[in-house]
Design an enzyme around this catalytic site. Structure first.
Site, PDB file in Angstrom:
ATOM      1  N   LYS A  37       0.864  -1.183   0.000  1.00 43.11           N
ATOM      2  CA  LYS A  37       0.000   0.000   0.000  1.00 43.11           C
ATOM      3  C   LYS A  37       0.902   1.235   0.000  1.00 43.11           C
ATOM      4  O   LYS A  37       1.149   1.844   1.046  1.00 43.11           O
ATOM      5  CB  LYS A  37      -0.942  -0.018   1.212  1.00 43.11           C
ATOM      6  CG  LYS A  37      -2.176  -0.891   0.964  1.00 43.11           C
ATOM      7  CD  LYS A  37      -3.123  -0.907   2.141  1.00 43.11           C
ATOM      8  CE  LYS A  37      -3.953   0.351   2.277  1.00 43.11           C
ATOM      9  NZ  LYS A  37      -5.057   0.467   1.314  1.00 43.11           N
TER      10      LYS A  37
HETATM   11  N1  PMP Z   1      -7.452  -2.754  -3.268  1.00 39.46           N
HETATM   12  C1  PMP Z   1      -6.963  -1.542  -2.978  1.00 39.46           C
HETATM   13  C2  PMP Z   1      -6.257  -0.781  -4.044  1.00 39.46           C
HETATM   14  C3  PMP Z   1      -7.128  -0.983  -1.703  1.00 39.46           C
HETATM   15  O1  PMP Z   1      -6.653   0.227  -1.409  1.00 39.46           O
HETATM   16  C4  PMP Z   1      -7.833  -1.722  -0.720  1.00 39.46           C
HETATM   17  C5  PMP Z   1      -8.050  -1.129   0.650  1.00 39.46           C
HETATM   18  N2  PMP Z   1      -6.981  -1.398   1.486  1.00 39.46           N
HETATM   19  C6  PMP Z   1      -8.316  -2.999  -1.061  1.00 39.46           C
HETATM   20  C7  PMP Z   1      -8.115  -3.486  -2.346  1.00 39.46           C
HETATM   21  C8  PMP Z   1      -8.994  -3.859  -0.034  1.00 39.46           C
HETATM   22  O2  PMP Z   1      -8.041  -4.287   0.900  1.00 39.46           O
HETATM   23  P1  PMP Z   1      -8.416  -4.585   2.416  1.00 39.46           P
HETATM   24  O3  PMP Z   1      -9.568  -5.500   2.378  1.00 39.46           O
HETATM   25  O4  PMP Z   1      -7.200  -5.235   2.957  1.00 39.46           O
HETATM   26  O5  PMP Z   1      -8.746  -3.298   3.055  1.00 39.46           O
END
Ligand code: PMP
Length: 300
Positions: free
Chosen positions: A154
């Protein structure tokens, strides 16, 4: 969106809890210029036995993996960050909300950040997701590719791609973007993973350009628990337009059902399978299903 800021709000910065208005950076912050920060989004809920953070360890793990991708060396351990998150939930008076840990470089105008401080901040907001029944459009912007970035990290800079895609479709009157990868296969939304439902089968794209979402992982497990077959596989745009149901999932957005994709109707209300998954998800985050208690980290 941060719902409030005020004297009563606190932020955690490099090991200290400070008043909200003191949590500031300088305009020469490297991460501001070059997108070199990494972050997490974590939720906490008012569960049966008290306030609990959902899948805290997995989020903190991913935060550290994201920092590794940029070779950022944090002066705090995983355990210290987990404790800091819990401390912040205690320090702010929300019963439910969203936690944002951020690791960022200090001041430096050179592109390569040599001998620059690595900082960590944690803020909390009571932001709730109130969207449902999305009109989705496939954006002309492709998902940033794993040959150009680290997709499972991220990294803040990756999100310029998300914002471009959102801007692209919102300008055309849609609620949310869906992105394809470089090969034209379905990847993900700007901040959420995708599931489609065909009969009693759940499918989620495997695109390497998509983030390995923790909510997606939870849903794969929940689907199994509810007796559905859930498969991760490559999906084409045509596959999703033929779905009986479709939904986005992510920590911030939780589970949001999709009404249409590129003006092709998927469903007029939340589908039966999506609803069962969503209900179970909320049962779990609120501590009502003992089997999933190990996903909850109580703050006291
Ligand atoms: N894809 C992206 C690009 C994101 O930013 C997120 C949010 N974190 C997700 C998918 C979903 O991830 P998570 O379920 O771990 O929040």
């Amino acid at each position: 969106m941060l719902a409030f800021s005020g004297d009563f709000m606190k932020a955690w910065v490099n090991g200290k809890i400070v008043p909200w208005d003191e949590a500031k950076i300088h305009v020469t912050c490297h991460s501001l210029h070059y997108g070199t920060a990494v972050f997490e989004g974590i939720r906490f809920y008012k569960a049966e036995k008290g306030i609990a953070v959902f899948r805290l360890k997995e989020h903190v793990n991913r935060l550290f993996n994201s920092a590794d991708a940029l070779s950022m060396e944090l002066k705090f351990s995983r355990n210290e960050i987990e404790e800091a998150v819990k401390k912040m939930v205690r320090a702010n008076n929300f019963e439910e909300g969203y936690i944002r840990p951020l690791i960022f470089y200090g001041e430096c105008l050179n592109v390569y950040p040599e001998n620059v401080s690595v900082n960590c901040a944690i803020v909390i907001s009571d932001f709730k997701n109130d969207k449902d029944g999305l009109k989705v459009k496939i954006s002309r912007f492709k998902r940033i590719n794993e040959s150009a970035t680290v997709s499972e990290a991220k990294i803040s800079g990756n999100y310029a791609n998300s914002v471009l895609a959102m801007e692209d479709v919102r300008r055309q009157g849609y609620d949310e973007a869906l992105m394809l990868d470089e090969d034209g296969m379905v990847s993900e939304g700007p901040a959420h993973n995708l599931f489609i439902v065909k009969g009693a089968l759940l499918l989620s794209p495997t695109s390497k350009s998509a983030l390995q979402g923790i909510t997606r992982d939870s849903i794969l497990r929940i689907a199994e628990e509810l007796g559905y077959t859930a498969i991760e596989q490559e999906l084409e745009a045509e596959d999703i337009k033929e779905a009986d149901e479709a939904f986005f999932c992510g920590t911030g957005s939780e589970i949001i059902w999709i009404k249409s994709i590129d003006d092709i109707g998927i469903s007029d209300e939340i589908g039966e399978v999506t609803k069962k998954i969503k209900d179970k998800y909320f049962e779990i985050v609120k501590g009502k299903d003992k089997k999933f208690d190990n996903w909850l980290e109580y703050i006291s």
